[in-house]
Design a protein around this motif. Structure first.
Motif, PDB file in Angstrom:
ATOM      1  N   HIS A 210      43.252  -9.386   3.028  1.00  0.00           N
ATOM      2  CA  HIS A 210      43.708  -8.985   4.362  1.00  0.00           C
ATOM      3  C   HIS A 210      45.232  -9.003   4.344  1.00  0.00           C
ATOM      4  O   HIS A 210      45.849 -10.064   4.396  1.00  0.00           O
ATOM      5  CB  HIS A 210      43.168  -9.949   5.419  1.00  0.00           C
ATOM      6  CG  HIS A 210      43.351  -9.448   6.821  1.00  0.00           C
ATOM      7  ND1 HIS A 210      42.621  -8.413   7.341  1.00  0.00           N
ATOM      8  CD2 HIS A 210      44.193  -9.836   7.802  1.00  0.00           C
ATOM      9  CE1 HIS A 210      42.993  -8.184   8.591  1.00  0.00           C
ATOM     10  NE2 HIS A 210      43.955  -9.041   8.887  1.00  0.00           N
ATOM     11  N   ALA A 218      40.102 -11.204  11.632  1.00  0.00           N
ATOM     12  CA  ALA A 218      40.149 -11.768  10.287  1.00  0.00           C
ATOM     13  C   ALA A 218      39.811 -13.250  10.306  1.00  0.00           C
ATOM     14  O   ALA A 218      39.104 -13.753   9.420  1.00  0.00           O
ATOM     15  CB  ALA A 218      41.524 -11.545   9.672  1.00  0.00           C
ATOM     16  N   LEU A 276      37.137  -6.763  11.561  1.00  0.00           N
ATOM     17  CA  LEU A 276      38.401  -7.346  11.116  1.00  0.00           C
ATOM     18  C   LEU A 276      39.581  -6.830  11.933  1.00  0.00           C
ATOM     19  O   LEU A 276      40.465  -7.594  12.322  1.00  0.00           O
ATOM     20  CB  LEU A 276      38.648  -7.018   9.637  1.00  0.00           C
ATOM     21  CG  LEU A 276      37.974  -7.893   8.584  1.00  0.00           C
ATOM     22  CD1 LEU A 276      38.163  -7.290   7.206  1.00  0.00           C
ATOM     23  CD2 LEU A 276      38.549  -9.306   8.612  1.00  0.00           C
ATOM     24  N   ASN A 277      39.606  -5.532  12.164  1.00  0.00           N
ATOM     25  CA  ASN A 277      40.812  -4.882  12.674  1.00  0.00           C
ATOM     26  C   ASN A 277      40.614  -4.081  13.947  1.00  0.00           C
ATOM     27  O   ASN A 277      41.498  -3.306  14.324  1.00  0.00           O
ATOM     28  CB  ASN A 277      41.379  -3.967  11.590  1.00  0.00           C
ATOM     29  CG  ASN A 277      41.804  -4.747  10.358  1.00  0.00           C
ATOM     30  OD1 ASN A 277      42.539  -5.712  10.456  1.00  0.00           O
ATOM     31  ND2 ASN A 277      41.313  -4.345   9.199  1.00  0.00           N
TER      32      ASN A 277
END
Length: 342
Positions: A210, A218, A276-277
């Motif tokens: 990451h 994350a 995650l994003n």
């Protein structure tokens, strides 16, 4: 920037309280303080974020510190982080049914000696910080609600700017958070509670794959993966309200961070990317509308965070798929699942 953190760890109680103390709780609070001190995003506060035993003994001590930290938030670039480690309880026969946090002066089965989560939420909501985060490592944290406004109560501000996040040690129908330590963690984190130990281990080691700061998404993914390696822990829970998984919270301390070698291709890869994003790469996904539809179906079958993310993706589908043919391809993957056929 005026970002502030408050760490409340309550592991010591009066002998006649009926509440069992755990050294892992106070060890976790100290470890959070050390992690925040090491982090350039947080290591600039004039005082330690960890409240001392006198402060955590009473609701007045905790709430004064919390209101002081909340008042420091000035705008969209600021973050307010509140961490609670200790015992949690839930009483349905108090107004509205509330999770309560134990204090040093609390007594078992006497809810008026505990701190109602309502007061903690109220203080956090009143902050003008752009991002407001509550991390709760306690039993019944699975029953904590969103930090955003649940109802139009006088004097309570709604979400602003980057929104809010509630990250809890347990989720779903699991209500008991294990206060014991995880022996698979490295020292000194093997003296912390299980959830906090794994979270702090992610902060210490970082995530090599990451490249950015550790975002909300994350952090959640890192804890999930760390706990799954042990194979015996409950899954944590994340509730976002007007916040994105892409909002940064900590510095990524991983050595030799590796840039992503290729874009996501499969449903699994895209689900992980979004968790995650957030929606940062959503325009790329929407270039393959039927794949995007399958990703949304998978998200809708997941936990609260995944379902909320699916709702946000759905909300942007019309904007990102202006061609009716592409929208039909996207919707054609979702509709059978909604009707029970997928």
């Amino acid at each position: 920037m005026a970002s502030r953190a408050v760490v409340v760890g309550v592991g010591t109680y009066a002998d006649d309280s009926g509440i069992h103390g755990y050294p892992t709780i106070e060890a976790s609070a100290r470890a959070y303080g050390e992690a925040l001190d090491r982090d350039p995003r947080w290591g600039t506060a004039a005082r330690s974020p960890v409240l001392d035993r006198d402060e955590v003994r009473t609701a007045d001590g905790v709430m004064r510190a919390l209101h002081e930290a909340a008042a420091a938030g000035e705008g969209p670039e600021d973050t307010l982080l509140v961490v609670y480690v200790g015992h949690g309880a839930y009483w349905q026969d108090v107004p509205g049914g509330q999770v309560h946090f134990a204090l040093g002066s609390s007594r078992v089965n006497e809810p008026w000696t505990w701190l109602s989560a309502w007061y903690v939420y109220r203080a956090i909501r009143k902050s003008k910080a752009g991002l407001k985060v509550l991390i709760a490592d306690c039993c019944y944290s699975s029953m904590l609600p969103h930090l955003g406004p649940e109802s139009a109560l006088p004097g309570i501000l709604g979400t602003r700017y980057q929104g809010t996040c509630v990250l809890t040690a347990v989720g779903g129908n699991v209500h008991n958070a294990w206060a014991g330590a995880c022996p698979n963690l490295p020292a000194p984190l093997d003296s912390c509670t299980t959830f906090s130990g794994h979270l702090l281990n992610v902060l210490a080691q970082g995530m090599p794959e990451h490249p950015d700061d550790l975002t909300l998404g994350a952090l959640r993914a890192g804890i999930d993966e760390s706990m799954q390696e042990c194979g015996v822990h409950h899954t944590p829970r994340m509730l976002l309200n007007d916040a994105s998984e892409a909002a940064p919270l900590f510095t990524n301390h991983a050595k030799g961070r590796r840039p992503r070698t290729r874009a996501p291709v499969t449903v699994d890869e895209w689900v992980r990317e979004l968790l995650l994003n957030g929606e940062r790469s959503l325009p790329d996904l929407m270039r393959v509308p039927d794949l995007a539809g399958r990703v949304v179906v998978r998200l809708k079958a997941g936990d609260e965070q995944s379902r909320e993310l699916a709702r946000r993706v759905d909300g942007r589908a019309g904007e990102l798929l202006p061609d009716p043919v592409d929208f039909v391809r996207y919707w054609g993957e979702i509709e059978p699942a909604m009707l029970g056929g997928g």
